[in-house]
Design an enzyme around this catalytic site. Structure first.
Site, short mmCIF file in Angstrom:
data_model
loop_
_atom_site.label_atom_id
_atom_site.label_comp_id
_atom_site.label_asym_id
_atom_site.label_seq_id
_atom_site.Cartn_x
_atom_site.Cartn_y
_atom_site.Cartn_z
N GLY A 212 0.83 -1.21 0.00
CA GLY A 212 0.00 0.00 0.00
C GLY A 212 0.85 1.25 0.00
O GLY A 212 2.05 1.19 -0.29
N ASN A 213 0.28 2.38 0.30
CA ASN A 213 1.05 3.62 0.40
C ASN A 213 0.44 4.52 1.47
O ASN A 213 -0.59 4.20 2.04
CB ASN A 213 1.13 4.32 -0.97
CG ASN A 213 -0.23 4.73 -1.48
OD1 ASN A 213 -0.91 5.56 -0.89
ND2 ASN A 213 -0.66 4.10 -2.58
N HIS A 214 1.09 5.65 1.72
CA HIS A 214 0.72 6.50 2.86
C HIS A 214 -0.37 7.53 2.56
O HIS A 214 -0.61 8.42 3.37
CB HIS A 214 1.95 7.25 3.37
CG HIS A 214 2.90 6.37 4.11
ND1 HIS A 214 2.53 5.65 5.21
CD2 HIS A 214 4.21 6.09 3.88
CE1 HIS A 214 3.58 4.97 5.64
NE2 HIS A 214 4.60 5.20 4.84
#
Ligand code: CTP
Length: 403
Positions: A212-214
């Site tokens: 995923g990412n932030h």
């Protein structure tokens, strides 16, 4: 969330028996998310107490130009009250107050505030049926309408006199619904449908892990709220985030992976006028998703990744009437790369975030953007809250829609 959410509503109360309903009216407005202040005519205090209304509105209630208990205390400034209001609602509006307002009489605080207010004014009249039908009252309504004021029709039913007919104060929920519908009609994006993607995507590795990412989703959610506040109907396709929104014009479609987001975006794209793709979509996903939890064995683990579909580019390839807006997050050669993406993905606008700018991009509450259009116009904005950036983006979209 209602269109009245965050709006300042000044409620003017005049002296009719229906004033007892204003306690519910204040509650209904507060429930819609509005900030409420109350101004009363002195005589209306015989029907409902300022204490009830100040408790419910969480604001002091004013009924005279000065504090009656302390004549040296501050003057109640009708000009300030009038300017504070986004909308002015007079309910109940008696024949006497309506007539005075139509004639510019100014012998109490409510009347003076009416003359000072610059915002839209709504009247919810309440009086006996013969007074309501009287030619003089009809003339008053005509005059007030000619000032641009709006009359919310009185309801029919049993009146305090025991007579039955039109003249009852409309029910508080109906007054608020009337205002919401009327305000909506005047909003610049009324009738427009906007698709927004927001947040990250999660690409599964196995039943318990993902890549995923932030991205917080905040920018996309702010654009959704700002669009709805301008009257647009919003389809908000969001990856997993902690953001919450509850607005009757925003329909949230939760998704997890890039493929889910792609499918949802394509399902709705044909029906919308504007699409704003602010999501931080994973560019790659694991080629194989293990059906069971991957066990640790060797010191290293190699994952094979494959490209996800580019949602923005795929919409650019099929767009017809839609205004298509993309985002670009860059670290170097920002303008050049953003312009390249605008062209390659067949966009109308691109919103550039530079990771070199402090306070811009992921996770923060602020953003600093440059908006570039397909005519090569470049507009750089200051560092602002994401809510303000959303308004800047929508202003450019509004201009493009009207061009
Ligand atoms: N985007 C998308 N689908 C993807 C990847 C990106 O819709 N699979 C959209 C984003 O929502 C954003 C825009 O494309 O509006 C730009 O994304 P970005 O990652 O900056 O650009 P890429 O085209 O992926 O190029 P690169 O990663 O090489 O910079």
């Amino acid at each position: 969330m209602s269109i009245l959410s965050g709006k300042n509503i000044l409620l003017g109360i005049s002296a009719g028996i229906a004033a007892y309903k204003t306690a519910t009216l204040v509650r209904t407005l507060i429930k819609a998310g509005a900030n409420v202040k109350v101004v009363m005519t002195p005589a209306s205090k015989d029907f409902v107490t300022p204490l009830t209304l100040s408790t419910l509105s969480k604001n002091p209630v004013h009924s005279s130009f000065y504090n009656e208990d302390d004549k040296n205390a501050e003057w109640n400034n009708h000009v300030e009250l009038g300017l504070w209001a986004d909308y002015f609602l007079v309910a109940p509006a008696t024949a006497n107050t309506l007539s005075k307002m139509a004639n510019g009489t100014c012998d109490n605080l409510l009347l003076a505030t009416y003359l000072s207010a610059k915002c839209p004014v709504y009247f919810a009249p309440a009086m006996d049926l013969d007074m309501y039908k009287h030619p003089s009252t009809k003339n008053t309504f005509k005059t007030l309408k000619s000032f641009g004021n709006v009359i919310i029709p009185a309801a029919s039913g049993e009146l305090a006199s025991g007579l039955v007919g039109q003249g009852r104060l409309a029910e508080p929920v109906d007054i608020v619904a009337f205002m919401e519908a009327d305000i909506l009609k005047t909003l610049p994006l009324k009738g427009q449908k906007v698709l927004i993607t927001a947040g990250p995507t999660y690409e599964a590795l196995d039943p318990v892990r993902f890549i995923g990412n932030h991205s917080s989703g905040k920018m996309g959610f702010e654009i959704a709220k700002a669009s709805a506040n301008l009257g647009a109907e919003v389809i908000l396709i969001s990856g997993p985030t902690h953001q919450k929104v509850s607005h009757n014009l925003i329909h949230v479609i939760p998704v997890v992976s890039a493929q889910d987001m792609y499918d949802a975006a394509h399902q709705y794209f044909n029906t919308v006028d504007v699409a704003i793709l602010s999501a931080a979509v994973a560019d790659y996903r694991p080629k194989e998703i293990s059906q069971s939890k991957i066990k640790k064995k060797d010191t290293t683990l190699t994952l094979e990744l494959e490209k996800t579909k580019d949602i923005l580019a795929s919409l650019g390839a099929i767009k017809t009437k839609q205004l298509l807006v993309g985002f670009a997050l860059e670290t170097d050669n920002e303008l050049e790369y953003a312009k390249g993406k605008l062209k390659k993905k067949n966009l109308d606008l691109i919103v550039l975030n530079s990771l070199k700018d402090k306070g811009a991009g992921f996770k923060t509450d602020t953003n600093k953007v440059t908006i570039i259009d397909n005519k090569n116009n470049v507009n750089a904005y200051e560092l602002k809250s994401k809510a303000e950036v959303a308004i800047d983006i929508l202003n450019v979209i509004k201009q493009k829609l009207n061009a």
